[in-house]
Design a protein around this motif. Structure first.
Motif, PDB file in Angstrom:
ATOM      1  N   VAL A 211       0.915  -1.206   0.073  1.00 22.18           N
ATOM      2  CA  VAL A 211      -0.169   0.075  -0.017  1.00 22.18           C
ATOM      3  C   VAL A 211       0.650   1.235  -0.024  1.00 22.18           C
ATOM      4  O   VAL A 211       1.966   1.201   0.370  1.00 22.18           O
ATOM      5  N   GLY A 212       0.209   2.222  -0.384  1.00 22.91           N
ATOM      6  CA  GLY A 212       1.185   3.578  -0.552  1.00 22.91           C
ATOM      7  C   GLY A 212       0.424   4.452  -1.491  1.00 22.91           C
ATOM      8  O   GLY A 212      -0.654   4.288  -2.194  1.00 22.91           O
ATOM      9  N   ARG A 213       0.812   5.713  -1.581  1.00 21.65           N
ATOM     10  CA  ARG A 213       0.135   6.798  -2.444  1.00 21.65           C
ATOM     11  C   ARG A 213       0.502   6.325  -3.715  1.00 21.65           C
ATOM     12  O   ARG A 213       1.577   5.439  -4.222  1.00 21.65           O
ATOM     13  N   PRO A 214      -0.109   6.844  -4.965  1.00 21.47           N
ATOM     14  CA  PRO A 214       0.366   6.775  -6.256  1.00 21.47           C
ATOM     15  C   PRO A 214       1.622   6.979  -6.487  1.00 21.47           C
ATOM     16  O   PRO A 214       2.335   7.811  -6.141  1.00 21.47           O
ATOM     17  N   ILE A 290      -0.500  -8.758   6.754  1.00 23.58           N
ATOM     18  CA  ILE A 290       0.737  -7.462   7.049  1.00 23.58           C
ATOM     19  C   ILE A 290       0.519  -6.585   5.985  1.00 23.58           C
ATOM     20  O   ILE A 290       0.301  -7.032   4.480  1.00 23.58           O
ATOM     21  N   GLY A 291       0.859  -5.249   6.292  1.00 23.97           N
ATOM     22  CA  GLY A 291       0.741  -4.268   5.344  1.00 23.97           C
ATOM     23  C   GLY A 291       2.317  -3.573   5.177  1.00 23.97           C
ATOM     24  O   GLY A 291       2.759  -3.438   5.986  1.00 23.97           O
ATOM     25  N   VAL A 292       2.589  -3.773   3.844  1.00 26.31           N
ATOM     26  CA  VAL A 292       3.898  -3.323   3.573  1.00 26.31           C
ATOM     27  C   VAL A 292       3.679  -1.925   2.933  1.00 26.31           C
ATOM     28  O   VAL A 292       3.156  -1.824   1.736  1.00 26.31           O
ATOM     29  N   VAL A 293       3.995  -0.922   3.920  1.00 23.28           N
ATOM     30  CA  VAL A 293       3.555   0.433   3.500  1.00 23.28           C
ATOM     31  C   VAL A 293       4.824   1.220   2.907  1.00 23.28           C
ATOM     32  O   VAL A 293       5.777   1.059   3.149  1.00 23.28           O
TER      33      VAL A 293
END
Length: 465
Positions: A211-214, A290-293
């Motif tokens: 996940v993260g910004r574009p 788990i989220g890898v940001v």
């Protein structure tokens, strides 16, 4: 739940608030894969939503909204299967469209069953005929779906699709649901007992949401880890619209990575396809372990970056921060980045941070150890006896402050669940939030919980007659 039996009154209190600490999540066996393919704008994503019974795939009147291979868990008459939505297949495509076509062809080759969608209102086109030739080379069972047959008058148009040479066309209306049940019956008859090796689960891979910004490099990182173009990558921000699943071997272990759409604003502020893409990203986070940001290390940490981190933490997932584009860093930028991390991420000192470059592959091998550590903390259960002995020492050395002439006592504590670890403390009165933060800090110091949020709630014991 623990190595020590709970007192009767604790078990009764837990039952009152609906907690079953002995409940374990079910693990599902691998399911066969059904790929939905066809040229752009024939209604593939609409059919996917119809089969799923919810608006899961992003749908818009503009062709080319779906760009990657996107998988969903589906079932019909008690039989589970994985439904794979694909982008529009176009011969002689260039640029991003060529990457989308490659993804669709990969699905054609490796799925267990292919649903080939044709727009009945248009009829078989030259592109459809070229796609049929590709399907024949793939040697995968194909079911011809004549979409947009909204009433009986259009069924004669569907019969004309026999000319494609794929056998009987099955008329459906993905928009209205007409004929979808009969189609699913045919799908079940064609499914194998076990999926192909390509999409089999490797002992239950852990689910990771990127996940993260574009444009921070989520798809580039997935492609680097997979060693193939698994997600479409383009300089245009917002290339990924749907969450994209990939089973990838990293660090000698299989992981299920989910490449998500970049979140550029709050869900309530988005509109159109971006709104539904944001909803699916939120759902992907909830479904992950788990989220890898990903953060763009070469740019200032933004409010949206902080909001995304907060969303992953509040969802209760394990967390790893990946500072991407480290190859673009200058000495000045590194200095200011350290100041930003101290200021903006002070509330989550327990999150691991790794500095990577998805483009060059720098330090991406450190991702697997960081994820293993975070997931081990996320799975941790502290025995009840050990937890209460530890808590008694803490309360004796640092008792709760007296409030209004009263000092609440801690009676008992237990871990109600894991994933994330959730603790319930039974007391004789109200506990200050500051004291709870102190307990959490000491708990992390003594038990670890690196990379995992923990939940601590207080329940005042009722006075019994």
């Amino acid at each position: 739940m623990s190595e020590e039996a709970l007192p009767d009154w604790v078990a009764s209190e837990l039952a009152e608030i609906g907690i079953d600490p002995d409940a374990d999540a079910d693990t599902l066996a691998p399911a066969p894969v059904v790929a939905v393919v066809g040229r752009p704008n024939v209604g593939k994503s609409t059919l996917v939503n119809r089969i799923l019974g919810r608006r899961a795939a992003v749908v818009q009147d503009v062709p080319g909204v779906t760009r990657d291979r996107v998988t969903y868990d589906a079932s019909w008459n008690g039989r589970r299967f994985t439904l794979m939505d694909t982008g529009g297949w176009e011969p002689d495509a260039s640029g991003m469209a060529a990457s989308v076509t490659l993804q669709a062809e990969h699905a054609m080759r490796n799925a267990d069953v292919v649903l080939f969608i044709v727009d009945t209102s248009v009829g078989a086109t030259v592109t459809d005929e070229q796609a049929v030739r590709v399907l024949r080379k793939a040697k995968t069972p194909v079911i011809l779906v004549a979409n947009k047959v909204d009433d009986a008058r259009a069924e004669s148009d569907a019969a004309a699709l026999w000319s494609l040479g794929l056998g009987e066309p099955y008329p459906v209306s993905a928009l209205h649901g007409r004929g979808s049940g009969d189609l699913l019956d045919v799908v079940l008859e064609s499914l194998p007992e076990a999926p192909r090796e390509t999409y089999r689960s490797y002992g239950g891979p852990r689910r990771v949401a990127l996940v993260g910004r574009p444009n921070v490099g989520k798809s580039s990182l997935l492609n680097k880890l997979a060693k193939e173009e698994r997600s479409v990558v383009h300089d245009v921000a917002g290339t990924t619209v749907d969450p994209v699943d990939s089973i990838v071997e990293v660090g000698g272990e299989m992981w299920r990575f989910v490449d998500t759409a970049g979140m550029r604003k709050r869900v309530k502020d988005a509109s159109g396809a971006e709104y539904y893409a944001s909803l699916r990203t939120a759902s992907a986070i909830e479904a992950a372990e788990i989220g890898v940001v990903l953060l763009d290390a070469s740019e200032v940490i933004s409010e949206q970056d902080q909001r995304i981190i907060t969303q992953v933490v509040e969802s209760g997932r394990a967390v790893v921060l990946a500072m991407n584009k480290w190859d673009l860093m200058s000495e000045d930028r590194r200095y200011y980045l350290d100041r930003e991390l101290e200021r903006d991420l002070v509330r989550i000192p327990w999150v691991q941070r790794i500095n990577i470059s998805a483009k060059t592959g720098r330090a991406v091998d450190k991702l697997a150890p960081a994820m293993r550590t975070a997931l081990a903390s996320w799975d941790t259960r502290v025995p009840t006896g050990k937890l209460n002995a530890w808590l008694s020492e803490i309360a004796s050395a640092h008792p709760h402050p007296v409030r209004s002439g009263k000092q609440p006592r801690i009676l008992f504590a237990t871990q109600a669940s894991a994933r994330p670890p959730r603790f319930i403390i039974f007391t004789t009165g109200f506990i200050d939030a500051q004291y709870l933060r102190f307990i959490e800090r000491r708990m992390r110091e003594d038990f670890g919980f690196i990379g995992s949020p923990i939940r601590i709630s207080v329940r005042e014991r009722k006075r019994r007659k």
